[in-house]
Design a protein around this motif. Structure first.
Motif, PDB file in Angstrom:
ATOM      1  N   VAL A   1      -4.335   0.056   5.979  1.00  0.00           N
ATOM      2  CA  VAL A   1      -5.101  -0.426   4.831  1.00  0.00           C
ATOM      3  C   VAL A   1      -4.247  -0.198   3.591  1.00  0.00           C
ATOM      4  N   THR A   2      -4.005  -1.259   2.839  1.00  0.00           N
ATOM      5  CA  THR A   2      -3.099  -1.168   1.698  1.00  0.00           C
ATOM      6  C   THR A   2      -3.858  -1.415   0.395  1.00  0.00           C
ATOM      7  N   GLY A   3      -3.224  -1.030  -0.686  1.00  0.00           N
ATOM      8  CA  GLY A   3      -3.814  -1.243  -2.006  1.00  0.00           C
ATOM      9  C   GLY A   3      -3.385  -0.148  -2.956  1.00  0.00           C
ATOM     10  N   PRO A   4      -3.587  -0.355  -4.246  1.00  0.00           N
ATOM     11  CA  PRO A   4      -3.213   0.658  -5.235  1.00  0.00           C
ATOM     12  C   PRO A   4      -4.147   1.857  -5.192  1.00  0.00           C
ATOM     13  N   THR A   5      -3.773   2.909  -5.884  1.00  0.00           N
ATOM     14  CA  THR A   5      -4.629   4.089  -5.992  1.00  0.00           C
ATOM     15  C   THR A   5      -5.980   3.702  -6.603  1.00  0.00           C
ATOM     16  N   GLY A   6      -7.060   4.228  -6.011  1.00  0.00           N
ATOM     17  CA  GLY A   6      -8.389   3.942  -6.535  1.00  0.00           C
ATOM     18  C   GLY A   6      -8.975   2.624  -6.076  1.00  0.00           C
ATOM     19  N   SER A   7      -8.450   2.052  -4.995  1.00  0.00           N
ATOM     20  CA  SER A   7      -8.973   0.775  -4.512  1.00  0.00           C
ATOM     21  C   SER A   7      -9.936   0.947  -3.339  1.00  0.00           C
ATOM     22  N   GLY A   8     -10.275   2.181  -3.003  1.00  0.00           N
ATOM     23  CA  GLY A   8     -11.276   2.412  -1.962  1.00  0.00           C
ATOM     24  C   GLY A   8     -10.730   2.499  -0.551  1.00  0.00           C
ATOM     25  N   LYS A   9      -9.414   2.665  -0.412  1.00  0.00           N
ATOM     26  CA  LYS A   9      -8.818   2.713   0.926  1.00  0.00           C
ATOM     27  C   LYS A   9      -9.361   3.874   1.755  1.00  0.00           C
ATOM     28  N   THR A  10      -9.449   5.051   1.140  1.00  0.00           N
ATOM     29  CA  THR A  10      -9.904   6.232   1.870  1.00  0.00           C
ATOM     30  C   THR A  10     -11.338   6.059   2.345  1.00  0.00           C
ATOM     31  N   THR A  11     -12.203   5.488   1.496  1.00  0.00           N
ATOM     32  CA  THR A  11     -13.592   5.261   1.887  1.00  0.00           C
ATOM     33  C   THR A  11     -13.671   4.320   3.081  1.00  0.00           C
ATOM     34  N   THR A  12     -12.835   3.282   3.083  1.00  0.00           N
ATOM     35  CA  THR A  12     -12.824   2.345   4.200  1.00  0.00           C
ATOM     36  C   THR A  12     -12.373   3.021   5.487  1.00  0.00           C
ATOM     37  N   LEU A  13     -11.322   3.836   5.403  1.00  0.00           N
ATOM     38  CA  LEU A  13     -10.841   4.529   6.603  1.00  0.00           C
ATOM     39  C   LEU A  13     -11.876   5.543   7.095  1.00  0.00           C
TER      40      LEU A  13
ATOM     41  N   SER B   1      -3.904   4.349   8.948  1.00  0.00           N
ATOM     42  CA  SER B   1      -3.193   4.931   7.812  1.00  0.00           C
ATOM     43  C   SER B   1      -3.234   3.972   6.625  1.00  0.00           C
ATOM     44  N   THR B   2      -2.610   4.407   5.514  1.00  0.00           N
ATOM     45  CA  THR B   2      -2.553   3.584   4.308  1.00  0.00           C
ATOM     46  C   THR B   2      -1.115   3.422   3.839  1.00  0.00           C
ATOM     47  N   LEU B   3      -0.904   2.354   3.083  1.00  0.00           N
ATOM     48  CA  LEU B   3       0.383   2.069   2.438  1.00  0.00           C
ATOM     49  C   LEU B   3       0.097   1.526   1.051  1.00  0.00           C
ATOM     50  N   HIS B   4       1.059   1.656   0.163  1.00  0.00           N
ATOM     51  CA  HIS B   4       0.924   1.070  -1.172  1.00  0.00           C
ATOM     52  C   HIS B   4       1.696  -0.241  -1.219  1.00  0.00           C
ATOM     53  N   THR B   5       1.004  -1.344  -0.941  1.00  0.00           N
ATOM     54  CA  THR B   5       1.604  -2.677  -1.078  1.00  0.00           C
ATOM     55  C   THR B   5       0.592  -3.591  -1.766  1.00  0.00           C
ATOM     56  N   ASN B   6       1.058  -4.754  -2.205  1.00  0.00           N
ATOM     57  CA  ASN B   6       0.191  -5.643  -2.971  1.00  0.00           C
ATOM     58  C   ASN B   6      -0.765  -6.448  -2.106  1.00  0.00           C
ATOM     59  N   ASP B   7      -0.351  -6.772  -0.876  1.00  0.00           N
ATOM     60  CA  ASP B   7      -1.220  -7.551  -0.001  1.00  0.00           C
ATOM     61  C   ASP B   7      -0.978  -7.141   1.446  1.00  0.00           C
ATOM     62  N   ALA B   8      -1.741  -7.725   2.361  1.00  0.00           N
ATOM     63  CA  ALA B   8      -1.642  -7.349   3.771  1.00  0.00           C
ATOM     64  C   ALA B   8      -0.281  -7.694   4.381  1.00  0.00           C
ATOM     65  N   PRO B   9       0.266  -8.903   4.166  1.00  0.00           N
ATOM     66  CA  PRO B   9       1.588  -9.195   4.732  1.00  0.00           C
ATOM     67  C   PRO B   9       2.670  -8.251   4.201  1.00  0.00           C
ATOM     68  N   GLY B  10       2.489  -7.746   2.984  1.00  0.00           N
ATOM     69  CA  GLY B  10       3.482  -6.840   2.416  1.00  0.00           C
ATOM     70  C   GLY B  10       3.608  -5.539   3.170  1.00  0.00           C
ATOM     71  N   ALA B  11       2.557  -5.152   3.930  1.00  0.00           N
ATOM     72  CA  ALA B  11       2.626  -3.922   4.724  1.00  0.00           C
ATOM     73  C   ALA B  11       3.702  -4.030   5.797  1.00  0.00           C
ATOM     74  N   ILE B  12       3.848  -5.218   6.366  1.00  0.00           N
ATOM     75  CA  ILE B  12       4.831  -5.418   7.434  1.00  0.00           C
ATOM     76  C   ILE B  12       6.252  -5.324   6.875  1.00  0.00           C
ATOM     77  N   THR B  13       6.504  -6.025   5.781  1.00  0.00           N
ATOM     78  CA  THR B  13       7.850  -5.992   5.195  1.00  0.00           C
ATOM     79  C   THR B  13       8.167  -4.615   4.629  1.00  0.00           C
ATOM     80  N   ARG B  14       7.124  -3.898   4.170  1.00  0.00           N
ATOM     81  CA  ARG B  14       7.341  -2.533   3.671  1.00  0.00           C
ATOM     82  C   ARG B  14       7.826  -1.619   4.790  1.00  0.00           C
ATOM     83  N   LEU B  15       7.261  -1.726   5.980  1.00  0.00           N
ATOM     84  CA  LEU B  15       7.700  -0.912   7.114  1.00  0.00           C
ATOM     85  C   LEU B  15       9.139  -1.245   7.512  1.00  0.00           C
ATOM     86  N   ILE B  16       9.479  -2.527   7.456  1.00  0.00           N
ATOM     87  CA  ILE B  16      10.859  -2.930   7.761  1.00  0.00           C
ATOM     88  C   ILE B  16      11.815  -2.340   6.726  1.00  0.00           C
ATOM     89  N   ASP B  17      11.411  -2.370   5.446  1.00  0.00           N
ATOM     90  CA  ASP B  17      12.237  -1.787   4.389  1.00  0.00           C
ATOM     91  C   ASP B  17      12.418  -0.284   4.580  1.00  0.00           C
TER      92      ASP B  17
END
Length: 571
Positions: free
Chosen positions: A327-339, A421-437
């Motif tokens: 689940v990705t998003g900036p701080t305070g976007s509710g990621k922890t509540t969703t998880l 888990s969570t990551l800080h990316t702008n959108d869902a596809p960005g999570a994949i490229t972030r892991l590659i990076d």
């Protein structure tokens, strides 16, 4: 003029033999000294009862008496007078007819208050007289104020000792021994309690206490936005900060380095945790308190107001026995509540769930939660290694911050564990490229990832002042809003009222974009395709983007177009 008007009230009470002349003079002196309404002084000192004042004024002036506490005030009437005016003059609007606004007052002889209301609203003002205590309770009920608190901000400041701190060249000179005594004084304790309780009652998620050269700023984060509220005086800055540090078990003598702590209070039969962070600044320590209210935590995925398609995709992924869900998003976007909501759904006696978090925000019964402690070598990666030796079925890692944690999480997903888990990316596809990076092999990502979700929070339109308006075609086009050219489109916004603090918003809701890693997406991952290409294929597979989810909420009248555009990027 005010004093003359106040004497008229006193003269009426003297004529009715309810008050002696000496008692009136004493009350007027107190009124000049404190600025409190004369009615409140007379009642609080026990000189005259509320009932006597109301009955006398009603009979002598021919003003109707209204039991305002049991009166149902329409929202559009309440919106005519701001909370600040209502509290200052001890009055509340109760009805409006044509060009006339009726207000309930404990002192209908206060012409200054009546003139201010007339100038503010543009209405002719009619008055009814009510018990002062009922007016206060009614203001609290409708405006969401300080009912039951028992403390008034001005009273606390009058009681506090405000001469213990001197400021020289922008830096405080503080006697620590004196400060330790001061933080245990009742006024300072009451002031800090007032700051905390008001934040809770207003639904704040954070409290910011910020020192500047000549004053202190106090702000609450409500519905994701900071709002400035009445601050403590500069002279009480050190005492307030030190009181918070004392209850958080921090070192009040150490003001040169940041400190972190936490404490818990009981409020209305529920426990509320506060996470405290201090930061040295030029004019003193800035303090931020994160409010963790278990009573307001929603742990049901079905009640998070997700769109049905993203919710179904999320549920399908959670039903899988192994793989990784991000689940990705900036701080305070509710990621922890969703998880946490996902863990709550999975939590049952035949599943072993273990988490590693920094910090553990909420305690979940039946879930083994591990707090990261880098100072003793317990990091996300080391904690995750230990967790995997605890025979887990489901693992939740608070955040993937480095290559080592990412590598262990992916390999855990490949060896039969469901990993969230969570990551800080702008959108869902960005999570994949972030892991590659981060150095992850594309074939490992393609084999292990079940889904990536991006989340944002938008403010809800206040239901009490909601109104429709028409939106021009060029605005809709720029917003990527699908509409028939030339067709009149009406959307919704909040006008602003006392219930929402004049913002037009009250509460928040989540937007969720879910990318399921299907076979064609796996092929793109293996080819290290850019996130834009992955997003295009995901949309073809049925993914609804954050922007489109946001616009659906706008169409449904749940949020405004401005909010949707604020938190989502164009497709």
């Amino acid at each position: 003029m005010v004093e003359t008007l106040k004497k008229r009230l006193g003269d009426i009470l003297i004529e009715e033999h309810l008050l002696a002349h000496e008692q009136l003079q004493q009350a007027l002196s107190e009124q000049r000294r404190t600025g409190q309404p004369l009615v409140a002084i007379l009642i609080n000192s026990g000189l005259v009862s509320e009932e006597d004042i109301v009955i006398t004024l009603s009979e002598q002036l021919g003003i109707p008496h209204l039991r305002v506490e049991s009166y149902d005030i329409p929202t559009e009437v309440l919106a005519e007078i701001p909370e600040g005016i209502a509290r200052r003059y001890h009055l509340i609007p109760v009805a409006k007819t044509g060009k006339s606004l009726t207000i309930a007052m404990s002192d209908p002889l206060n012409i200054v208050a009546i003139d201010d209301v007339r100038m503010l609203t543009g209405y002719e003002v009619e008055t009814v007289v009510s018990l002062d205590s009922e007016i206060k309770k009614t203001i609290d009920r409708y405006y969401g104020g300080k009912e039951g608190e028992g403390d008034d901000f001005a009273d606390i400041l009058r009681d506090a000792q405000t001469d213990t701190v001197t400021v020289v060249e922008g830096k405080e000179e503080i006697d620590i021994s004196s400060l330790k005594k001061e933080v245990e004084q009742a006024p300072v304790i009451r002031l800090v309690n007032l700051i905390l309780l008001n934040a809770i009652k207003q639904g704040a998620s954070d409290i910011h206490i910020e020192p500047f050269e000549k004053d202190v700023r106090l702000r609450y984060r409500i519905d994701g936005m900071l709002r400035e509220v009445q601050p403590p005086p500069k002279s009480l800055q050190a005492a307030v900060v030190s009181r918070i540090k004392v209850v958080s078990e921090l070192d009040i003598a150490e003001r040169r380095v940041p400190q972190d702590g936490r404490f818990r209070i009981k409020f209305e039969r529920r426990e509320i945790d506060f996470r405290v962070s201090t930061l040295p600044t030029y004019y003193g320590e800035k303090v931020v308190l994160r409010i963790l209210d278990k009573g307001s935590l929603q742990l049901d995925l079905d009640k998070l107001n997700f769109e049905q398609q993203p919710l179904d995709d999320f549920r399908d992924s959670l039903a899988r026995p192994n793989g990784i869900i991000l689940v990705t998003g900036p701080t305070g976007s509710g990621k922890t509540t969703t998880l946490y909501s996902a863990l709550h759904m999975l939590n049952n006696p035949d599943i072993n769930i273990v988490t590693v978090e920094d910090p553990v925000e909420y305690e979940l019964y039946g879930v083994n939660q591990v707090q990261v402690k880098p100072e003793v070598g317990l990091t996300f990666s080391s904690g995750l290694r230990s967790i995997l030796r605890q025979d887990p079925d489901v693992v939740m890692v608070g955040e993937i911050r480095d290559e080592e944690t990412a590598d262990i999480a992916i390999k855990a997903a490949l060896t039969g564990h469901l990993v969230l888990s969570t990551l800080h990316t702008n959108d869902a596809p960005g999570a994949i490229t972030r892991l590659i990076d981060m150095g992850m092999e594309p074939f490992l990502i393609a084999s292990s990832m079940l889904m990536a979700a991006a989340q944002r929070l938008v403010r809800r339109i206040c239901p009490d002042c909601k109104e429709s308006y028409s939106v021009p075609d060029p605005v809709l086009k720029r917003a990527q809003f699908n509409s028939v050219p030339g067709e009149k489109v009406s959307l919704w916004k909040g006008r602003g009222c006392g219930r929402c603090g004049e913002t037009g918003y009250r509460g928040r809701l989540a937007l969720l974009e879910v990318l399921r890693v299907k076979e064609n997406v796996q092929d793109l991952i293996m080819a290290s395709a850019p996130s834009g290409e992955i997003k295009r294929v995901a949309v073809e597979n049925g993914m609804v983007t954050l922007r489109q989810v946001g616009l659906r909420k706008v169409t449904a009248g749940l949020t405004t177009l401005e909010e949707a555009l604020r938190v989502t990027a164009p497709d």
